[in-house]
Design a protein around this motif. Structure first.
Motif, PDB file in Angstrom:
ATOM      1  N   THR A  54       0.826  -1.209   0.000  1.00  0.00           N
ATOM      2  CA  THR A  54       0.000   0.000   0.000  1.00  0.00           C
ATOM      3  C   THR A  54       0.856   1.252   0.000  1.00  0.00           C
ATOM      4  O   THR A  54       0.351   2.336  -0.222  1.00  0.00           O
ATOM      5  CB  THR A  54      -0.950   0.025   1.214  1.00  0.00           C
ATOM      6  N   ASP A  55       2.130   1.097   0.257  1.00  0.00           N
ATOM      7  CA  ASP A  55       3.048   2.232   0.231  1.00  0.00           C
ATOM      8  C   ASP A  55       4.453   1.674   0.028  1.00  0.00           C
ATOM      9  O   ASP A  55       4.892   0.809   0.771  1.00  0.00           O
ATOM     10  CB  ASP A  55       2.974   3.007   1.555  1.00  0.00           C
ATOM     11  N   GLY A  56       5.144   2.155  -0.995  1.00  0.00           N
ATOM     12  CA  GLY A  56       6.502   1.695  -1.241  1.00  0.00           C
ATOM     13  C   GLY A  56       7.328   2.800  -1.867  1.00  0.00           C
ATOM     14  O   GLY A  56       6.871   3.474  -2.786  1.00  0.00           O
ATOM     15  N   THR A  57       8.534   3.000  -1.320  1.00  0.00           N
ATOM     16  CA  THR A  57       9.434   4.019  -1.866  1.00  0.00           C
ATOM     17  C   THR A  57      10.841   3.450  -1.947  1.00  0.00           C
ATOM     18  O   THR A  57      11.271   2.688  -1.085  1.00  0.00           O
ATOM     19  CB  THR A  57       9.456   5.288  -0.993  1.00  0.00           C
ATOM     20  N   TYR A  58      11.541   3.832  -2.999  1.00  0.00           N
ATOM     21  CA  TYR A  58      12.896   3.361  -3.220  1.00  0.00           C
ATOM     22  C   TYR A  58      13.833   4.557  -3.138  1.00  0.00           C
ATOM     23  O   TYR A  58      13.596   5.579  -3.772  1.00  0.00           O
ATOM     24  CB  TYR A  58      13.012   2.698  -4.595  1.00  0.00           C
ATOM     25  N   THR A  84       5.042  -0.715   3.074  1.00  0.00           N
ATOM     26  CA  THR A  84       3.964  -1.150   3.949  1.00  0.00           C
ATOM     27  C   THR A  84       3.226  -2.228   3.180  1.00  0.00           C
ATOM     28  O   THR A  84       2.812  -2.014   2.041  1.00  0.00           O
ATOM     29  CB  THR A  84       3.000  -0.009   4.297  1.00  0.00           C
ATOM     30  N   LEU A  85       3.098  -3.401   3.768  1.00  0.00           N
ATOM     31  CA  LEU A  85       2.408  -4.526   3.165  1.00  0.00           C
ATOM     32  C   LEU A  85       1.156  -4.783   3.991  1.00  0.00           C
ATOM     33  O   LEU A  85       1.243  -5.057   5.192  1.00  0.00           O
ATOM     34  CB  LEU A  85       3.313  -5.762   3.167  1.00  0.00           C
ATOM     35  N   SER A  86      -0.015  -4.664   3.372  1.00  0.00           N
ATOM     36  CA  SER A  86      -1.284  -4.859   4.069  1.00  0.00           C
ATOM     37  C   SER A  86      -1.966  -6.122   3.566  1.00  0.00           C
ATOM     38  O   SER A  86      -2.008  -6.373   2.363  1.00  0.00           O
ATOM     39  CB  SER A  86      -2.202  -3.663   3.837  1.00  0.00           C
ATOM     40  N   CYS A  87      -2.498  -6.918   4.506  1.00  0.00           N
ATOM     41  CA  CYS A  87      -3.157  -8.175   4.169  1.00  0.00           C
ATOM     42  C   CYS A  87      -4.587  -8.163   4.698  1.00  0.00           C
ATOM     43  O   CYS A  87      -4.833  -7.764   5.836  1.00  0.00           O
ATOM     44  CB  CYS A  87      -2.401  -9.353   4.777  1.00  0.00           C
ATOM     45  N   LEU A 102       2.660  -5.176   7.638  1.00  0.00           N
ATOM     46  CA  LEU A 102       4.091  -5.117   7.922  1.00  0.00           C
ATOM     47  C   LEU A 102       4.626  -3.805   7.372  1.00  0.00           C
ATOM     48  O   LEU A 102       4.316  -3.433   6.241  1.00  0.00           O
ATOM     49  CB  LEU A 102       4.851  -6.259   7.235  1.00  0.00           C
ATOM     50  N   ASP A 103       5.437  -3.119   8.167  1.00  0.00           N
ATOM     51  CA  ASP A 103       6.168  -1.930   7.729  1.00  0.00           C
ATOM     52  C   ASP A 103       7.638  -2.297   7.812  1.00  0.00           C
ATOM     53  O   ASP A 103       8.106  -2.769   8.849  1.00  0.00           O
ATOM     54  CB  ASP A 103       5.882  -0.744   8.659  1.00  0.00           C
ATOM     55  N   GLY A 104       8.360  -2.091   6.713  1.00  0.00           N
ATOM     56  CA  GLY A 104       9.749  -2.510   6.750  1.00  0.00           C
ATOM     57  C   GLY A 104      10.609  -1.915   5.662  1.00  0.00           C
ATOM     58  O   GLY A 104      10.167  -1.058   4.892  1.00  0.00           O
TER      59      GLY A 104
END
Length: 137
Positions: free
Chosen positions: A72-76, A84-87, A95-97
């Motif tokens: 739901t949110d990813g930045t490089y 942020t991985l939402s299930c 998970l935020d990592g």
């Protein structure tokens, strides 16, 4: 979050192949630890990166962890991918990592929860990988 530990190992090794152009297909050694509540789960071994994994994006790899999970949110930024991985749809969770890659080494760190909104179980995931050789055989 059912596949958290195996997915972490695959993600960390596949991500390592992505973040550095000269690191593509090959054999990687990994160590992964996940703690669900008070229960630790440890996995280690070797993983072969080849084909589509070597060219997949971080988001594609994370979305492949579980069909019920989506980035739901990813930045490089430079050598680090924050996400942020939402299930949803059972089990639920988030998970935020980060995934970081430098040279032939990669690390993944994530924290979050699994279960239900009313009954959340803490999750901590940590994994590292090192490239062993450029071929899998």
């Amino acid at each position: 979050m059912k596949y958290t530990l195996t997915a972490a190992a695959c993600l960390i090794t596949a991500s390592a192949a992505l973040a550095e152009p000269e690191v593509t297909e090959g054999l990687w050694s990994y160590q992964a630890t996940a703690t669900l509540g008070i229960m630790p789960i440890v996995d280690k071994g070797n993983y072969c990166i080849k084909g589509q994994q070597a060219s997949a994006s971080f988001e594609e790899l994370l979305n492949d962890i579980n069909p019920n999970c989506t980035v739901t949110d990813g930045t490089y930024d430079a050598s680090t991918y924050a996400f942020t991985l939402s299930c949803t749809g059972g089990p639920q969770g988030q998970l935020d990592g980060t995934v970081s890659v430098q040279g032939g080494q990669a690390t993944l760190r994530a924290t979050g929860w699994t279960g239900t909104i009313e009954s959340q179980v803490p999750v901590i995931v940590s994994a590292s990988a090192k490239k062993l050789r450029p071929t899998c055989s």
